[in-house]
Design an enzyme around this catalytic site. Structure first.
Site, PDB file in Angstrom:
ATOM      1  NE  ARG A  19      32.405  38.907  58.129  1.00 57.89           N
ATOM      2  CZ  ARG A  19      32.033  39.954  58.706  1.00 57.89           C
ATOM      3  NH1 ARG A  19      31.875  40.373  59.916  1.00 57.89           N
ATOM      4  NH2 ARG A  19      31.545  40.797  57.630  1.00 57.89           N
ATOM      5  CE  LYS A  26      26.316  37.443  52.749  1.00 56.04           C
ATOM      6  NZ  LYS A  26      27.291  38.587  53.128  1.00 56.04           N
ATOM      7  N   GLY A 147      30.305  52.368  56.017  1.00 64.28           N
ATOM      8  CA  GLY A 147      30.632  53.448  54.976  1.00 64.28           C
ATOM      9  C   GLY A 147      29.703  54.684  55.396  1.00 64.28           C
ATOM     10  CG  ASN A 233      28.397  40.590  56.194  1.00 62.61           C
ATOM     11  OD1 ASN A 233      28.358  40.371  54.978  1.00 62.61           O
ATOM     12  ND2 ASN A 233      28.346  41.973  56.945  1.00 62.61           N
ATOM     13  CE  LYS A 340       1.725  12.550  59.787  1.00 63.49           C
ATOM     14  NZ  LYS A 340       2.146  11.475  58.930  1.00 63.49           N
ATOM     15  CG  ASN A 366     -13.066  12.420  75.868  1.00 63.30           C
ATOM     16  OD1 ASN A 366     -12.641  13.812  75.902  1.00 63.30           O
ATOM     17  ND2 ASN A 366     -12.710  11.503  76.398  1.00 63.30           N
TER      18      ASN A 366
END
Length: 444
Positions: A19, A26, A147, A233, A340, A366
């Site tokens: 799914r 998954k 369940g 899921n 970065k 600055n």
């Protein structure tokens, strides 16, 4: 946290997750900067398991590579045929068949264990049932689709929702599929599993009904749970789990003295740390590896990754920092400034429209609007560094072509391109005499 001696852990991580509609396993889908499997393994660390066995199948190479890179010490068993959850645990017997201590069995997509109390509570409860099988039972406000678990005269039953009658459907005790079991008791139960079910598979849940007949006592350990924790899921369920995790993280930060303005718009990673008396504006995102000292302000739409921020810094709005960035105390980054892999010293300011990459910038510097470090050689792909000394000041649109050093106290004029190292406290400019041609524009 106290932890059981000689604990082994089995994690079921072999499923494809149909799914998810993904070519990726998954358990490698994630939230808060970490795959679900990573969250699982991190949650287990306080228990100090002596062995951690990960059952792999679909995308096994990728799953095993992730574990080896981030959680070395895991062992692996491949479930080459998908014959059900019971079969998945069966394939671990060659590794753990002689294990004499407790074994905890977890599903790689059940995130209930992310709360630090859950696994500790299960482990502690199991010490009272050390020779038996202890099931984690989750009390869920809305257990639809799950369940149900029942305890009748010392026997525990798990009934799938489709088999529940109307009264049983009202029960809110659900089965998350997390077990603690005495090692020697596990394997005889697994050998008794049958495939006489609609899926013709070996169900791990069937060991619960088999246990009493083998003299293995069964106990339930009940904990409260949110629906999103009970299994991921689909991508929608993954988003729901992320939302739940983010809400808890925001509360944790606010309880620790951090002000969040529009908390529901702020997003954090599993390792985000922000000190007290900091203020976080709306739409701030902290990626992996962000540590922010106390008394700092992160203004709206700031995005940080792999960054350390010092006390009193003011970042944003609309600033971005990328991995390898270290910002000293009282640094100011303004709108549309990107940094970065650079260090900025105490009190340094870059308030407008600048890019500082692969640079070592001193204190009280600055950086004028539009200052950039040209640090990328497209021919050799070598990223050279720029050094800017203390108290230097750059005019608007200054470009520093790395590798280059702007010495302490140097000033640059607007639009200056720095290609050579400068002398301390010098003025460097590309300025030329202004050319004026009266009336020229009218001819155009």
């Amino acid at each position: 946290m106290t932890h059981p001696d000689n604990l082994a852990v089995i994690i079921l991580a072999a499923g494809k997750g149909t799914r998810m509609k993904s070519t990726q396993p998954k358990v490698l889908h994630g939230f808060a900067g970490r795959p679900m499997l990573g969250h699982m393994l991190a949650a287990l660390q306080p228990l100090k398991p002596s062995r951690t066995v990960v059952i792999t199948g679909f995308g096994a190479d990728a799953v095993e590579a992730y574990c080896n890179a981030h959680f070395p010490g895991c062992e692996f068993v491949r479930q080459t045929e998908q014959k059900g959850t019971g079969h998945a645990v069966q394939v671990c017997e060659p590794l753990l068949g002689a294990h004499q201590g407790p074994i905890i069995i977890l599903y790689g997509d059940v995130m209930l264990n992310l709360r630090p109390d859950v696994l500790a509570t299960l482990a502690q409860h199991h010490t009272k049932n050390a020779q038996g099988l202890t099931l984690l039972a989750a009390t869920v406000a809305d257990p639809t689709g799950l369940g149900r678990m029942f305890e009748d005269h010392g026997r525990v039953r798990i009934v799938e929702e489709k088999d529940c009658d109307e009264a049983q459907r009202q029960v809110k005790t659900a089965n998350p599929g997390i077990y603690a079991v005495h090692g020697p008791a596990l394997w005889p139960l697994l050998r008794e599993l049958k495939t006489d079910n609609a899926q013709a598979e070996l169900y791990l849940t069937d060991i619960v009904a088999l246990a009493p007949d083998h003299g293995t006592p069964v106990a339930m350990c009940k904990v409260p749970a949110e629906r999103a924790e009970m299994g991921v899921n689909s991508r929608a369920e993954l988003a729901a789990m992320d939302a739940l995790w983010q809400a808890r993280k925001r509360k944790e930060l606010m309880d620790g003295g951090v002000t969040l303005i529009g908390p529901e718009t702020c997003f954090f990673s599993h390792d985000t740390a922000i000190g007290p008396d900091s203020v976080v504006g709306p739409f701030v995102v902290c990626g992996v590896g962000v540590t922010v000292a106390g008394g700092t302000t992160l203004n709206a739409f700031t995005h940080l990754e792999g960054t350390q921020v010092g006390t009193g810094a003011i970042i944003g709005p609309y600033s971005r920092t990328r991995p390898g960035t270290v910002l000293g105390e009282n640094v100011h980054l303004g709108n549309f400034v990107e940094v970065k892999n650079s260090t900025l010293g105490q009190g340094t300011k870059a308030n407008h429209l600048s890019y500082i990459g692969d640079a070592d910038v001193g204190a009280q510097v600055n950086l004028g609007a539009g200052t950039i470090t040209a640090n990328y050689n497209s021919k050799t792909k070598v990223k050279s560094r720029t050094t800017i000394g203390n108290h230097a000041s750059t005019g608007s649109q200054t470009v520093l072509v790395a590798p280059v050093t702007l010495a302490e106290g140097t000033m640059t004029g607007a639009g200056t391109i720095i290609r050579k190292n400068t002398e301390a406290y010098s003025l460097v400019t590309d300025a030329k005499e202004q050319l004026v041609k009266p009336g020229y524009a009218k001819t155009k």
